[in-house]
Design a protein around this motif. Structure first.
Motif, short mmCIF file in Angstrom:
data_model
loop_
_atom_site.label_atom_id
_atom_site.label_comp_id
_atom_site.label_asym_id
_atom_site.label_seq_id
_atom_site.Cartn_x
_atom_site.Cartn_y
_atom_site.Cartn_z
N GLN A 156 -9.56 14.37 -6.74
CA GLN A 156 -10.94 13.97 -6.43
C GLN A 156 -11.70 15.08 -5.74
O GLN A 156 -12.86 15.31 -6.01
N ARG A 158 0.82 -1.22 0.00
CA ARG A 158 0.00 0.00 0.00
C ARG A 158 0.85 1.26 0.00
O ARG A 158 0.60 2.19 -0.77
N ASN A 159 1.85 1.27 0.87
CA ASN A 159 2.71 2.45 0.98
C ASN A 159 3.43 2.75 -0.33
O ASN A 159 3.56 3.90 -0.73
N GLY A 164 0.22 3.19 6.23
CA GLY A 164 1.37 4.09 6.23
C GLY A 164 0.95 5.53 6.43
O GLY A 164 -0.23 5.83 6.65
N GLU A 186 2.30 15.32 4.36
CA GLU A 186 1.46 14.95 3.21
C GLU A 186 0.08 15.59 3.31
O GLU A 186 -0.47 16.03 2.31
N LYS A 209 -0.12 19.00 1.98
CA LYS A 209 -0.08 19.11 0.52
C LYS A 209 -1.46 19.03 -0.11
O LYS A 209 -1.65 19.42 -1.25
N ILE A 210 -2.43 18.46 0.62
CA ILE A 210 -3.76 18.26 0.04
C ILE A 210 -4.47 19.59 -0.16
O ILE A 210 -5.27 19.75 -1.08
N TRP A 265 -9.55 3.29 1.27
CA TRP A 265 -9.93 2.11 0.48
C TRP A 265 -9.41 0.84 1.14
O TRP A 265 -8.36 0.84 1.78
N PHE A 300 -8.27 0.62 -9.95
CA PHE A 300 -8.28 1.55 -8.84
C PHE A 300 -6.87 2.05 -8.49
O PHE A 300 -6.62 3.22 -8.29
N MET A 301 -5.93 1.12 -8.47
CA MET A 301 -4.54 1.48 -8.14
C MET A 301 -3.86 2.20 -9.29
O MET A 301 -3.04 3.08 -9.08
N LEU A 344 -12.58 -4.41 -3.86
CA LEU A 344 -12.03 -3.12 -3.40
C LEU A 344 -13.17 -2.19 -3.05
O LEU A 344 -14.05 -1.97 -3.86
N THR A 392 1.04 8.18 4.32
CA THR A 392 0.26 8.82 3.25
C THR A 392 -1.20 8.41 3.36
O THR A 392 -2.10 9.24 3.20
N ASP A 393 -1.44 7.14 3.67
CA ASP A 393 -2.82 6.68 3.91
C ASP A 393 -3.43 7.43 5.09
O ASP A 393 -4.59 7.81 5.06
N LEU A 439 -10.29 12.87 4.58
CA LEU A 439 -11.55 12.36 4.03
C LEU A 439 -12.43 11.61 5.03
O LEU A 439 -13.63 11.46 4.81
N ASN A 486 1.06 4.24 -2.75
CA ASN A 486 0.69 5.58 -2.30
C ASN A 486 1.76 6.64 -2.58
O ASN A 486 1.44 7.80 -2.80
N ALA A 528 -4.40 11.01 3.94
CA ALA A 528 -5.61 11.05 3.11
C ALA A 528 -6.84 10.77 3.97
O ALA A 528 -7.88 11.41 3.81
N TYR A 543 -4.00 12.15 -6.04
CA TYR A 543 -5.28 11.52 -6.37
C TYR A 543 -6.40 12.12 -5.52
O TYR A 543 -7.47 12.47 -6.03
N VAL A 544 -6.15 12.27 -4.22
CA VAL A 544 -7.16 12.85 -3.31
C VAL A 544 -7.43 14.31 -3.67
O VAL A 544 -8.57 14.76 -3.72
N LYS A 545 -6.36 15.04 -3.98
CA LYS A 545 -6.50 16.46 -4.39
C LYS A 545 -7.38 16.58 -5.61
O LYS A 545 -8.28 17.42 -5.67
N LEU A 559 -1.12 8.88 -3.96
CA LEU A 559 -2.42 9.03 -3.30
C LEU A 559 -2.80 10.49 -3.01
O LEU A 559 -3.96 10.88 -3.18
N ILE A 560 -1.83 11.30 -2.60
CA ILE A 560 -2.15 12.69 -2.24
C ILE A 560 -2.64 13.47 -3.47
O ILE A 560 -3.67 14.16 -3.40
#
Lengths: 167, 420
Positions: free
Chosen positions: A162, A94-95, B140, B45, B48-49, B154, A145-146, B24, B142-143, B150, A98, B146, A158-160, A155-156
């Motif tokens: 979205q 995952r990391n 981690g 991180e 940064k969002i 996922w 998805f990935m 997923l 970054t997860d 939010l 991400n 996020a 991607y979130v921005k 991921l960051i």
């Protein structure tokens, strides 16, 4: 997506996050600083020996142990372009996605590739070419998805993206 | 077709009736945890969002416990960054040194993790909370960033392995031994990407402290989560602690498991994991002569009151072996205080052990018990990787608190009976 090309650095089973980046270097989160100590307990000269674009190859359960994102960060910022293994530990997997470090699961590649082989990787096709041995291996492509996370640049981003779509 | 407890919890948080392994999904999370190593990266991180506020300041928990009390200037800077973020964001659950505890001992004690919830934490041992019937998993930084933005993340729905424990526990065998034995049987990737459901009559009679130490090490088999369905012991533990309403989730009778494994615990003796993987386990009778330099009793695995009581029972009126350092670390301030009231601290100090304020320090070679080249430690911690507790040429062996205490007295890895 880009083609990756580099020399293989081969490791064994269960390479853990304490080996990738020992806890004594975790009082910083500067990725360039972390990069200097990548794999230091397995090979103190690892960071100095590798060239930008080189590829790490290991066997089962790569990245087991801690959730520390410092582990994939140290690999990425050391200049390693991708990691190929039989399997990855879940949090490491995952990391890596991400932070945008490509990783490929291919037991066949992980077994056949030897230290120093010249490797070409096409991430989109999941194709791994061994130039030295004249062999080809395949890895299952990432779920859609990935791929979205990777193509957004992690991921960051991607979130921005979205959030701006939703608002 | 029925669902496992883990599947039901994920479905409920994803707004779905049914989920299947491999699927997923995006799911809401009830609590997000970070510590002084992982939170600074997450905060960077998060910034940064481009949003100002975390999704809910009551649902983010920040615990400086790894290098604290701060061991050097660099770690002090990391904690400062975390504290400033907590203050700016109005995070209610920031635990400064003095009210802090080892995160996975502290959160259950404070009633912050509950049955049926999804908890994510930027620490691999977040799976500890499965002991309370939560779906809890490590992520981690970054997860974490996020999710702080939010309130969701996922998940790939994990398949489950059901572990059923039957029979009579031998003396000195605890939850720690059951999990070490289990990892010894299935290996450090034996439950990779999966959920480990612990059940059976032995689990039903196991104390909460023992359950917490079992679920703590699910990650050591590669699992996404360890989970024990709530029961009377869970409800009794939560009485007067639970910070929120909760609803437990239970596996259906026709739930589908990837595998079912049954153990007769009568065959299990206290376990010792040899270097350098938690799967290298042996029964105490097969250990042989292993002299020690250091013994550590503590960590998110075994720094709870039950663990300290067991250790004190064996150390009473005895002295730690002259060539051994014994370090004892209560998991939280409350555990520390309880141990004092019960007179356990007197026993430890009279035995010539060093007692520390709560910290994860020695478990990861951080501080308060770092090993020199060639030194050997026996610890109630959870990992014995190369260099885990210090020098890459040092060694760590893992065991339960009874074996640790007995061994501190004899100076070599020993069964508790040897010092009685």
């Amino acid at each position: 997506m880009t083609q990756l090309k580099g020399k293989a650095w081969k490791f064994g089973d269960d390479v853990d996050t304490d080996v990738i980046i020992p806890a004594r270097y975790l009082s910083t989160s500067d990725p360039d600083e972390l990069a200097k100590y990548c794999m230091v307990d397995a090979d103190p000269q690892f960071f100095n020996k590798i060239s930008s674009g080189d590829i790490m190859v290991a066997r089962k359960n790569f990245g087991c142990g801690s959730s520390r994102e410092h582990a994939p960060l140290s690999i990425k910022y050391a200049g390693i372009s991708c990691v190929i293994a039989d399997s990855f530990a879940r949090i490491f997997y995952r990391n890596a996605i991400n932070i945008g470090l490509p990783i490929l699961e291919s037991p066949e590649a992980a077994e056949s590739i030897s230290q120093g082989d010249l490797i070409l990787v096409d991430l989109e096709k999941g194709l791994i070419k061994n130039e030295t041995k004249g062999e080809k291996y395949y890895s299952a492509p990432f779920p859609e998805f990935m791929q979205e996370i990777i193509s957004a640049g992690g991921l960051i981003s991607y979130v921005k993206k979205q959030r701006s779509v939703n608002s | 077709m029925g669902m496992t407890a883990a599947e039901k919890i994920i479905a409920a948080h994803a707004g779905k009736d049914i989920v299947k392994p491999g699927e997923l999904v995006k799911a809401k999370v009830d609590l997000i945890l970070g510590n002084d190593i992982t939170a600074p990266v997450a905060i960077r991180e998060f910034n940064k969002i481009g949003i100002d506020k975390v999704f809910d300041p009551d649902r983010v928990v920040l615990v400086p416990d790894h290098f604290t009390p701060n061991k050097d200037i660099a770690s002090a800077e990391q904690v400062k960054m975390m504290k400033e973020f907590a203050l700016k964001q109005g995070i209610t659950n920031y635990f400064e040194v003095g009210r802090m505890g080892i995160e996975h001992a502290l959160l259950p004690e404070a009633g912050l993790v509950l049955p049926g919830e999804i908890i994510i934490g930027a620490d691999s041992h977040t799976c500890t909370y499965g002991a309370l019937g939560a779906l809890a998993t490590g992520i981690g930084s970054t997860d974490m960033a996020a999710a702080m933005a939010l309130g969701e993340t996922w998940f790939k729905v994990p398949s489950s392995i059901k572990f059923v424990y039957r029979g009579e526990l031998n003396e000195w065998v605890s939850g720690k031994d059951l999990i070490l034995y289990t990892i010894g049987q299935i290996g450090v990737d034996g439950a990779l990407y999966q959920s480990m459901e612990f059940t059976g009559p032995v689990i039903r009679s196991l104390s909460m402290d023992s359950r917490l130490s079992m679920c703590n090490m699910a990650i050591e088999a590669g699992a996404k989560a360890g989970i024990i369905e709530p029961d009377e012991i869970t409800y009794a533990y939560l009485e007067g602690r639970a910070q929120r309403e909760y609803r437990g989730m239970f596996s259906d009778g026709d739930a589908v498991y990837a595998q079912e494994i049954e153990f007769n615990v009568g065959e299990i003796e206290p376990q010792v994991a040899f270097p350098h993987l938690p799967e290298n386990t042996r029964g105490i009778s097969e250990v042989g002569e292993i002299p020690l330099d250091q013994v550590v009793i503590g960590s998110c695995t075994n720094g709870r009151l039950e663990d300290l009581r067991v250790a004190a029972g064996l150390l009473k009126n005895k002295k730690v072996h002259p060539r051994v350092r014994l370090i004892i670390i209560p998991g939280t301030q409350k555990i520390y205080q309880e141990a004092m009231k019960e007179g356990l601290m007197d026993i430890f100090i009279e035995a010539e052990a060093a007692v520390s304020t709560p910290t994860c320090g020695p478990c990861l070679g951080g501080h308060m018990g770092v090993l020199a080249k060639g030194e050997r430690s026996l610890a109630t911690t959870n990992r014995n990787f190369v260099g885990r507790m210090g020098h890459p040429e040092s060694e760590v062996y893992l065991c339960n608190p009874a074996v640790a205490a007995a061994s501190a007295v004899t100076g070599k890895i020993s069964a508790p009976e040897e010092v009685l």
